[in-house]
Write a protein that holds these residues in place. Structure first.
Motif, PDB file in Angstrom:
ATOM      1  N   MET A   1       0.839  -1.184   0.000  1.00  0.00           N
ATOM      2  CA  MET A   1       0.000   0.000   0.000  1.00  0.00           C
ATOM      3  C   MET A   1       0.884   1.248   0.000  1.00  0.00           C
ATOM      4  N   ILE A 754       4.636  -9.641   2.714  1.00  0.00           N
ATOM      5  CA  ILE A 754       3.203  -9.656   2.998  1.00  0.00           C
ATOM      6  C   ILE A 754       2.525  -8.406   2.452  1.00  0.00           C
ATOM      7  N   PRO A 757       2.291  -5.346  -3.139  1.00  0.00           N
ATOM      8  CA  PRO A 757       1.039  -5.443  -3.891  1.00  0.00           C
ATOM      9  C   PRO A 757       1.065  -6.599  -4.891  1.00  0.00           C
ATOM     10  N   PRO A 758      -0.074  -7.227  -5.102  1.00  0.00           N
ATOM     11  CA  PRO A 758      -0.116  -8.282  -6.109  1.00  0.00           C
ATOM     12  C   PRO A 758       0.081  -7.675  -7.495  1.00  0.00           C
ATOM     13  N   PRO A 759       1.031  -8.161  -8.259  1.00  0.00           N
ATOM     14  CA  PRO A 759       1.394  -7.489  -9.509  1.00  0.00           C
ATOM     15  C   PRO A 759       0.362  -7.650 -10.629  1.00  0.00           C
ATOM     16  N   GLU A 760      -0.410  -8.748 -10.609  1.00  0.00           N
ATOM     17  CA  GLU A 760      -1.280  -8.984 -11.765  1.00  0.00           C
ATOM     18  C   GLU A 760      -2.482  -8.055 -11.835  1.00  0.00           C
ATOM     19  N   LEU A 761      -2.903  -7.562 -10.668  1.00  0.00           N
ATOM     20  CA  LEU A 761      -4.146  -6.796 -10.643  1.00  0.00           C
ATOM     21  C   LEU A 761      -3.988  -5.483 -11.395  1.00  0.00           C
TER      22      LEU A 761
ATOM     23  N   TYR B  67      -6.008 -13.088  -5.659  1.00  0.00           N
ATOM     24  CA  TYR B  67      -5.488 -12.782  -4.317  1.00  0.00           C
ATOM     25  C   TYR B  67      -6.587 -12.867  -3.275  1.00  0.00           C
ATOM     26  N   HIS B  75      -4.857  -4.110   1.093  1.00  0.00           N
ATOM     27  CA  HIS B  75      -4.456  -3.680  -0.237  1.00  0.00           C
ATOM     28  C   HIS B  75      -5.543  -3.914  -1.284  1.00  0.00           C
TER      29      HIS B  75
END
Lengths: 769, 254
Positions: A1, A754, A757-761, B67, B75
């Motif tokens: 974030m 943890i 950020p998730p890269p795919e989104l 996710y 997030h």
């Protein structure tokens, strides 16, 4: 974030301010209340003042003369006495009758009853008892009690009577047909009645005594002539002493200010927290990715601003009222209501506001509706009122112990400042405690704001705060740490203040303070971690590290221990010389006395209680618990833990050793760095222990070292060569630690993983037209 | 897209444990409107809260774009939009101020926020009352502001919790038009409602939720074949009747 941008945060604060200040209800408490309250208060105060302690110069005293004395010349005597009492040099000059004859143009009515501050005489029809009770007179001269002494001494007064004749001439007594014999008859003992416990009546008695004393003085001078010299003289200087009422009012003024500030903060606090829930905007807030503590901080700024505006409006209204009505001068004296004092009170109010706003948010964050928030706030307001009213009681002094009690400390401190009696150590303690409480309350508020109970409609209650979590955590949260510290801090202070009362000898004192350390610094955080299912070994860095690093670590620790005490000493001396934190003579003597006592004890005992125990307990708390809660931001963690460590060392027993703050904070920074870099608590504990042990040894072999010229006095500089050696040791030690450690431990990278950020989104953003 | 896998959630009411969700699974694809239907207390809101990461499920998980959502990891929230029946507005702020505040909460830049505001104001016809205090707006106008608030950060997944409750025909139609627009832009829309007639009009697929169990999932045609009934309302009544018979047959588990 992504972290919240400062500009975004500013706009969030702006939104909260807008929301609060546009609300009519806020304006009512902000503007109307002070406009109404203070004039009303001043009316009440005026009444109280007139009834109880009006100034001598403002309200004249009234003597009643009973019917029995109506035809005597007691009134004439009083007027002469008053005239004499008012003339400073009268006892000396009276020997030359021509001088007073020219100077004093007395007449009965002009002498008594017309001049400003002179007593009034009232001739009564009866014995005056009723008039005295009804307070139409302040005392009554009832009758003359003729003793044998008076009869025997009468011949002495004959010459006096002749002397008094000119006064009587001037006063027009001759015209009324008075002879000398009649005047002689006024000498003697008079029975006087007054109202006991009544300030006005007691002051009338005092005035009468002054008049009589002046007369008697005159008699003595007349009889003895120029041979008489007044044996004892008093030059009285009137000052405003805080009597019972003054104390009461001087406390009431800050209390009213504090209560009004509270009133100002209550509404926005409820509206910005429970109000969100009631309007149905809370859910939208908590599902936003901005952490709820950021949103809460924006709300906090708004509550503080509105409360401060209320405080300002109240302070202005009150200062104006006190000034216009003249009550301020009467309560506090002429010198007190200066801009400086008003400013100091304002600073105190700001401090209080910051504390109280945090407290209110902690309470209202929990409530689901306005009504519920108000229900929570009623007991809190009552709780806040009780110590406030308690502080109104006469005889309550501002002791360091009371300085740890929230609200009471601010009210009492404000009173001390207004009456010019503030003591800096208690004041400092009050300020520190209030700040600690404010931080703890904010931490609780941020935990509660948007908590499950606030939006899911579950059976949320305060007990949710104490519910043991089912999931394990690696590290304590900031609010858990702040709450623990808020409990520990006053407890530690109270415990160490009680220390001298319980144990007088040095051995029980050492053992007692070691027990306090183990209980509060070691057992308390450990218990919190166990109850909250926080990983003890991760929180308290219970790991040995790579054995390959042990040698460089130990070498660095020895180097640091050998050099940092010199730098710490130098810091203390600099602070003393620059007057930042002067070392009081008493503290030096106490330290010398303590070190002499320690020398007589077995070495093992002193090493355990002074080197081992503080090292283990303090490192456990500060470098373990406190730093773990802040570990995601290591530098902040090191600095905050060091500041807390420094503050804790200022609050030792019942004296505030402010001079210890800089050196201990500095040592805390080094200890924090070592613990963070090595990611093990044993390193900083060892360093702490070596440092304390070294100081102990220096104290023990003080004389030998002094003989060798190796010891500086408590406020003396070390030789330059020592300082260079110390600085080199510090730099080499820090470099050794830095080089031997990896930039980040595995634990840090786990945490980072943890939150990455998730890269795919696809990124949230703008809809491109 | 949203994948819900075997969600189980129990709440404690006093000493009793009440199972709000009992193994709920379904999927919502991009460009699809999925209707999560059920009477009050069926578990719709609990499902939405688990998706938003406000509540931790006792078992199972909710995945957004691969996710898992969790209360510890906020997030994913910037990829979700929520419009709920309980949502309100700030009476002392104007819609413009309120929407810009939420743009800040979602970490949008000032320029992004202004552009987005213009787009939404045009699509939801907010221009007329953009600078009027929200406290003075009509119910329909407020609902449009709330819709705009949920869409301010342009999330790929949109959760709508009874968005038309309390709205008149015109207000409801605004919402329907907007859902159509979202679908057209490839968003995954999860609509939770008990208004079956509305659901029939706008949803592509349905999940019929009753007492924490998802009884049927599928398109309207698939449901008709499975249940033999024409309308959702009839299917629901049949479903509830059957559940009641089953409950009477076996003792209640609590």
């Amino acid at each position: 974030m992504s972290p919240v941008k400062p500009l975004s945060f500013l706009r969030m604060c702006l939104k909260e301010h807008r929301e609060s200040l546009r609300d009519r209800r806020t304006i009512v408490t902000l503007v109307l209340m002070p406009l109404l309250v203070y004039p009303l208060l001043s009316l009440l105060l005026n009444r109280a003042l007139l009834m109880s302690f009006a100034d001598v110069d403002r309200v004249d005293v009234t003597f009643g003369i009973a019917a029995e004395l109506k035809d005597s010349h007691v009134a004439t005597l009083l007027s002469i006495g008053w005239g004499l009492a008012q003339q400073e040099e009268a006892p000396i000059r009276i020997a030359e009758p021509s001088v007073p004859r020219q100077r004093r143009q007395f007449s009965l009515p002009s002498l008594i009853g017309s001049g400003r501050g002179s007593p009034q005489l009232v001739f009564l029809e009866d014995d005056g008892r009723a008039a005295l009770r009804a307070a139409s007179v302040d005392l009554v001269l009832r009758r003359k009690v003729d003793g044998e002494d008076d009869q025997g001494g009468n011949h002495q007064f004959r010459s006096l009577a002749e002397l008094i004749e000119p006064y009587l001439d001037a006063a027009g007594a001759q015209a009324m047909g008075v002879d000398v014999e009649a005047v002689l008859n006024v000498f003697g003992t008079y029975e006087v009645q007054y109202r006991q416990g009544d300030r006005q009546s007691e002051r009338a008695l005092l005035t009468l005594q002054q008049i009589v004393a002046a007369l008697n003085q005159e008699v003595a001078v007349t009889l003895l002539g120029s041979r008489f010299v007044t044996p004892v003289r008093i030059a009285a200087q009137p000052v405003v002493a805080p009597g019972r009422y003054v104390d009461l009012l001087a406390t009431m003024v800050p209390l009213v200010l504090v209560l009004m500030t509270m009133a100002g903060a209550v509404y926005p606090a409820i509206d910005l927290t429970a109000g969100e829930r009631e309007r149905g905007t809370m859910e939208a807030l908590v599902i936003a990715p901005t952490p709820s503590w950021v949103i809460l901080m924006a709300k906090y700024t708004a509550v503080v601003s509105v409360a401060l505006l209320t405080a300002l409006a109240n302070l202005a209204a009150m200062t104006l009222t006190l000034w216009v009505s003249g009550i301020g001068e009467m309560i506090f004296g002429q010198q007190v209501l200066t801009p400086g004092i008003v400013g100091t009170v304002l600073v105190l109010l700001i401090l209080f506001t910051m504390f109280f706003a945090a407290l209110l948010l902690a309470i209202t964050s929990f409530a689901k509706s306005f009504k519920e928030a108000q229900a929570y706030l009623i007991p809190v307001t009552l709780l806040a009122l009780t110590p406030g009213v308690m502080s109104l009681l006469p005889g309550i002094r501002f002791t360091p112990l009371l300085a740890t009690v929230p609200l009471v400390n601010i009210v009492l401190l404000a009173r001390e400042i207004l009456t010019g009696e503030a003591q800096w150590n208690a004041a400092l303690l009050a300020v520190i405690c209030t700040c600690v409480y404010a931080i703890a309350a904010l931490a609780v508020a941020s935990r509660l704001f948007g908590s499950k109970a606030a939006y899911s409609g579950s059976q949320g209650s305060w007990s949710d705060l104490w519910v043991r979590p089912t999931k394990r955590r690696d590290l304590p949260t900031v609010d858990q740490m702040a709450m623990t510290m808020a409990v520990m801090f006053p407890l530690y202070f109270v415990a160490s203040s009680l220390l001298p009362h319980f144990a007088h000898d040095v051995v029980p004192r050492l053992l007692y303070s070691a027990a306090i350390s183990y209980l509060l610094f070691f057992a308390l955080p450990a218990a919190v971690c166990w109850y909250r299912r926080i990983d003890l070994s991760k929180t308290f860095l219970l790991r040995l590290g790579d054995p390959r690093h042990w040698f460089p670590w130990c070498a660095a620790i020895v180097l640091l221990a050998a050099s940092m005490w010199i730098a710490a000493h130098e810091l203390m001396v600099i602070a003393d010389r620059w007057n930042l934190a002067p070392i009081p003579q008493g503290h030096m003597e106490q330290a010398a006395e303590l070190s002499e006592q320690l020398m007589t004890l077995p070495l093992f005992l002193t090493l355990v209680t002074i080197a081992l125990t503080p090292a283990v307990c303090e490192e456990w708390l500060f470098r373990g618990f406190v730093m773990s809660a802040l570990r995601p931001r290591p530098w902040m963690a090191i600095v905050i833990a060091a500041l807390a460590f420094g503050l804790m060392h200022v609050l030792t027993s019942n004296v505030l050793a402010i001079e210890r703050f800089l050196p201990t904070t500095f040592i805390g920074l080094i200890l924090g760095y070592v613990a963070w870099k090595t990611n093990a608590l044993w390193t900083s504990t060892l360093l702490h222990m070596l440092h304390n042990g070294l100081l102990l040894m220096a104290a023990k072999y003080r004389e030998t070292l002094s003989e060798w010229g190796l010891l500086a006095g408590a406020n003396e500089h070390f030789p330059v060569s020592w300082l260079i050696a110390s600085a080199t040791g510090l730099i080499v030690g820090v470099l050794l630690i830095h080089r031997s450690c990896q930039p980040h431990s595995s634990e840090h990278s786990e945490r980072n993983a943890i939150v990455s950020p998730p890269p795919e989104l696809p990124a949230a953003g703008v809809e491109r037209p | 897209m949203i994948i819900i896998h075997h969600l189980v959630k129990e709440f404690r009411v006093g000493r009793r444990a009440v199972r709000a969700l009992d193994g709920v699974s379904f999927t919502v694809h991009p460009g699809e409107v999925f209707g999560l239907l059920g009477p009050n207390g069926a578990g719709k809101t609990t499902t939405l809260r688990i998706i938003m990461g406000l509540i931790e499920p006792d078992a199972g998980f909710a995945e957004i774009g691969g996710y898992r959502s969790s209360p510890d990891d906020p997030h994913l929230r910037s990829h979700l939009g929520l419009v709920s029946t309980n949502d309100g507005v700030y009476p002392w702020l104007t819609p413009r101020e309120m929407l810009l505040y939420f743009a800040d909460l979602y970490g949008m830049t000032w320029q992004q926020a202004q552009q987005r505001l213009d787009v939404l104001a045009e699509r939801l016809a907010l221009q007329a009352f953009m600078d009027q205090r929200c406290g003075t707006l009509s119910t329909g106008q407020r609902q449009r502001v709330i819709l705009a608030r949920g869409l301010m950060h342009d999330p790929p997944v949109m959760l709508l919790d009874e968005p038309t409750r309390g709205l008149d025909i015109v207000g409801s139609q605004t919402v329907f038009d907007f859902i159509d627009h979202l679908k057209g832009r490839g968003k995954a829309v999860l609509l939770s409602t008990h208004r079956l007639d509305e659901a029939e009009r706008i949803c592509d697929r349905f999940g019929l939720l009753h007492q924490g169990n998802l009884m049927y999932t599928g398109t309207l045609d698939q449901l008709r074949k499975k249940t033999g009934k024409e309308h959702l309302a009839d299917m629901f009544l049949g479903m509830m009747e059957r559940a009641q018979q089953e409950n009477e047959g076996q003792p209640c588990h609590q």
